[in-house]
Design a protein around this motif. Sequence first.
Motif, PDB file in Angstrom:
ATOM      1  N   CYS A  87      -5.974   8.558  -3.029  1.00 13.74           N
ATOM      2  CA  CYS A  87      -6.737   7.475  -2.396  1.00 13.74           C
ATOM      3  C   CYS A  87      -6.009   6.136  -2.520  1.00 13.74           C
ATOM      4  O   CYS A  87      -5.969   5.353  -1.564  1.00 13.74           O
ATOM      5  CB  CYS A  87      -8.132   7.373  -2.999  1.00 13.74           C
ATOM      6  SG  CYS A  87      -9.232   8.718  -2.541  1.00 13.74           S
ATOM      7  N   LEU A  88      -5.456   5.870  -3.687  1.00 13.36           N
ATOM      8  CA  LEU A  88      -4.722   4.617  -3.862  1.00 13.36           C
ATOM      9  C   LEU A  88      -3.510   4.566  -2.938  1.00 13.36           C
ATOM     10  O   LEU A  88      -3.214   3.506  -2.352  1.00 13.36           O
ATOM     11  CB  LEU A  88      -4.304   4.447  -5.323  1.00 13.36           C
ATOM     12  CG  LEU A  88      -5.455   4.219  -6.307  1.00 13.36           C
ATOM     13  CD1 LEU A  88      -4.945   4.228  -7.734  1.00 13.36           C
ATOM     14  CD2 LEU A  88      -6.196   2.929  -6.001  1.00 13.36           C
ATOM     15  N   ASN A  89      -2.835   5.678  -2.774  1.00 13.17           N
ATOM     16  CA  ASN A  89      -1.720   5.719  -1.821  1.00 13.17           C
ATOM     17  C   ASN A  89      -2.214   5.469  -0.404  1.00 13.17           C
ATOM     18  O   ASN A  89      -1.574   4.754   0.371  1.00 13.17           O
ATOM     19  CB  ASN A  89      -0.988   7.057  -1.890  1.00 13.17           C
ATOM     20  CG  ASN A  89      -0.099   7.151  -3.097  1.00 13.17           C
ATOM     21  OD1 ASN A  89       0.279   6.142  -3.688  1.00 13.17           O
ATOM     22  ND2 ASN A  89       0.249   8.367  -3.492  1.00 13.17           N
ATOM     23  N   ARG A  90      -3.344   6.037  -0.056  1.00 11.68           N
ATOM     24  CA  ARG A  90      -3.913   5.839   1.285  1.00 11.68           C
ATOM     25  C   ARG A  90      -4.285   4.382   1.495  1.00 11.68           C
ATOM     26  O   ARG A  90      -4.047   3.810   2.560  1.00 11.68           O
ATOM     27  CB  ARG A  90      -5.128   6.755   1.444  1.00 11.68           C
ATOM     28  CG  ARG A  90      -5.839   6.707   2.777  1.00 11.68           C
ATOM     29  CD  ARG A  90      -5.047   7.325   3.921  1.00 11.68           C
ATOM     30  NE  ARG A  90      -4.704   8.702   3.704  1.00 11.68           N
ATOM     31  CZ  ARG A  90      -5.266   9.741   4.308  1.00 11.68           C
ATOM     32  NH1 ARG A  90      -6.225   9.547   5.179  1.00 11.68           N
ATOM     33  NH2 ARG A  90      -4.855  10.957   4.067  1.00 11.68           N
ATOM     34  N   ILE A  91      -4.865   3.749   0.476  1.00 10.60           N
ATOM     35  CA  ILE A  91      -5.230   2.335   0.575  1.00 10.60           C
ATOM     36  C   ILE A  91      -3.981   1.486   0.768  1.00 10.60           C
ATOM     37  O   ILE A  91      -3.962   0.571   1.606  1.00 10.60           O
ATOM     38  CB  ILE A  91      -6.015   1.888  -0.681  1.00 10.60           C
ATOM     39  CG1 ILE A  91      -7.404   2.525  -0.688  1.00 10.60           C
ATOM     40  CG2 ILE A  91      -6.113   0.370  -0.756  1.00 10.60           C
ATOM     41  CD1 ILE A  91      -8.143   2.391  -2.009  1.00 10.60           C
ATOM     42  N   ARG A  92      -2.923   1.791   0.021  1.00 15.24           N
ATOM     43  CA  ARG A  92      -1.665   1.035   0.179  1.00 15.24           C
ATOM     44  C   ARG A  92      -1.084   1.239   1.572  1.00 15.24           C
ATOM     45  O   ARG A  92      -0.615   0.282   2.194  1.00 15.24           O
ATOM     46  CB  ARG A  92      -0.669   1.460  -0.886  1.00 15.24           C
ATOM     47  CG  ARG A  92      -1.031   0.971  -2.254  1.00 15.24           C
ATOM     48  CD  ARG A  92       0.024   1.358  -3.295  1.00 15.24           C
ATOM     49  NE  ARG A  92      -0.467   1.047  -4.608  1.00 15.24           N
ATOM     50  CZ  ARG A  92      -0.874   1.936  -5.497  1.00 15.24           C
ATOM     51  NH1 ARG A  92      -0.803   3.224  -5.231  1.00 15.24           N
ATOM     52  NH2 ARG A  92      -1.329   1.564  -6.663  1.00 15.24           N
ATOM     53  N   ASP A  93      -1.120   2.461   2.070  1.00 17.85           N
ATOM     54  CA  ASP A  93      -0.629   2.725   3.424  1.00 17.85           C
ATOM     55  C   ASP A  93      -1.447   1.960   4.453  1.00 17.85           C
ATOM     56  O   ASP A  93      -0.909   1.389   5.400  1.00 17.85           O
ATOM     57  CB  ASP A  93      -0.678   4.222   3.749  1.00 17.85           C
ATOM     58  CG  ASP A  93       0.341   5.032   2.974  1.00 17.85           C
ATOM     59  OD1 ASP A  93       1.264   4.426   2.386  1.00 17.85           O
ATOM     60  OD2 ASP A  93       0.207   6.268   2.939  1.00 17.85           O
ATOM     61  N   ARG A  94      -2.754   1.947   4.260  1.00 19.15           N
ATOM     62  CA  ARG A  94      -3.646   1.237   5.180  1.00 19.15           C
ATOM     63  C   ARG A  94      -3.327  -0.248   5.172  1.00 19.15           C
ATOM     64  O   ARG A  94      -3.282  -0.898   6.214  1.00 19.15           O
ATOM     65  CB  ARG A  94      -5.099   1.469   4.771  1.00 19.15           C
ATOM     66  CG  ARG A  94      -6.089   0.833   5.733  1.00 19.15           C
ATOM     67  CD  ARG A  94      -7.526   0.907   5.239  1.00 19.15           C
ATOM     68  NE  ARG A  94      -7.948   2.238   4.902  1.00 19.15           N
ATOM     69  CZ  ARG A  94      -8.921   2.494   4.034  1.00 19.15           C
ATOM     70  NH1 ARG A  94      -9.547   1.509   3.417  1.00 19.15           N
ATOM     71  NH2 ARG A  94      -9.281   3.719   3.762  1.00 19.15           N
ATOM     72  N   LYS A  95      -3.084  -0.792   3.972  1.00 19.33           N
ATOM     73  CA  LYS A  95      -2.761  -2.215   3.856  1.00 19.33           C
ATOM     74  C   LYS A  95      -1.492  -2.533   4.648  1.00 19.33           C
ATOM     75  O   LYS A  95      -1.429  -3.534   5.365  1.00 19.33           O
ATOM     76  CB  LYS A  95      -2.583  -2.599   2.394  1.00 19.33           C
ATOM     77  CG  LYS A  95      -2.244  -4.058   2.212  1.00 19.33           C
ATOM     78  CD  LYS A  95      -1.961  -4.376   0.780  1.00 19.33           C
ATOM     79  CE  LYS A  95      -1.516  -5.822   0.685  1.00 19.33           C
ATOM     80  NZ  LYS A  95      -0.754  -6.085  -0.502  1.00 19.33           N
ATOM     81  N   ASN A  96      -0.494  -1.673   4.536  1.00 17.62           N
ATOM     82  CA  ASN A  96       0.742  -1.892   5.288  1.00 17.62           C
ATOM     83  C   ASN A  96       0.510  -1.804   6.793  1.00 17.62           C
ATOM     84  O   ASN A  96       1.052  -2.598   7.557  1.00 17.62           O
ATOM     85  CB  ASN A  96       1.813  -0.902   4.853  1.00 17.62           C
ATOM     86  CG  ASN A  96       2.376  -1.249   3.493  1.00 17.62           C
ATOM     87  OD1 ASN A  96       2.377  -2.400   3.092  1.00 17.62           O
ATOM     88  ND2 ASN A  96       2.839  -0.244   2.773  1.00 17.62           N
TER      89      ASN A  96
END
Length: 169
Positions: free
Chosen positions: A72-81
């Motif tokens: 989930c944290l990786n997904r959030i970081r990807d979303r932020k980018n």
Amino acid sequence: MDDRVAPVTLIEAAYRQHGHIVLRRARRLLGNEQEAREILQDVFASLLGEPGQLDGKGPMVSWLYGATTHACLNRIRDRKNRLRLLDTHVAPMQEESVAPRAEAALLTRELLAQLPGDLAQVAVHYFSDEMTHEEIARVMGCSRRHVGNQLERLKATISEQTREGSSSP
């Protein structure tokens, strides 16, 4: 008999027994049902692809919490980018007001995206899951003292970001 049959059967049973835990956690962190279901699939697909991930790692539920949080944290970081790229290349068409709760959730996700992985994981366990230091230590495989140090570091990071945010024009 194929050696993969036994792990596949165990993973299938784990999916039936613990899949709702992964889905609930992903929903809570991501705030999006479809993305949460994708994380559920990703976590169990990774187990099918590499069942040895669980070898000697403690209880499956602890591993599932950690793997889900990490995904989930990786997904959030990807979303932020992705959002940053959209903001850069696409002008906003209209301004909409955001409900205070939704705005707080967005700010929380943005903060999590900026934190190093271990701090973000501790933050999720402590604030979202309302776990004790001992429970967090057990899930993360570290000492209670390390969890306390991480929480102190988290508070300092949040204070610093708050000061920087209030000093910018």
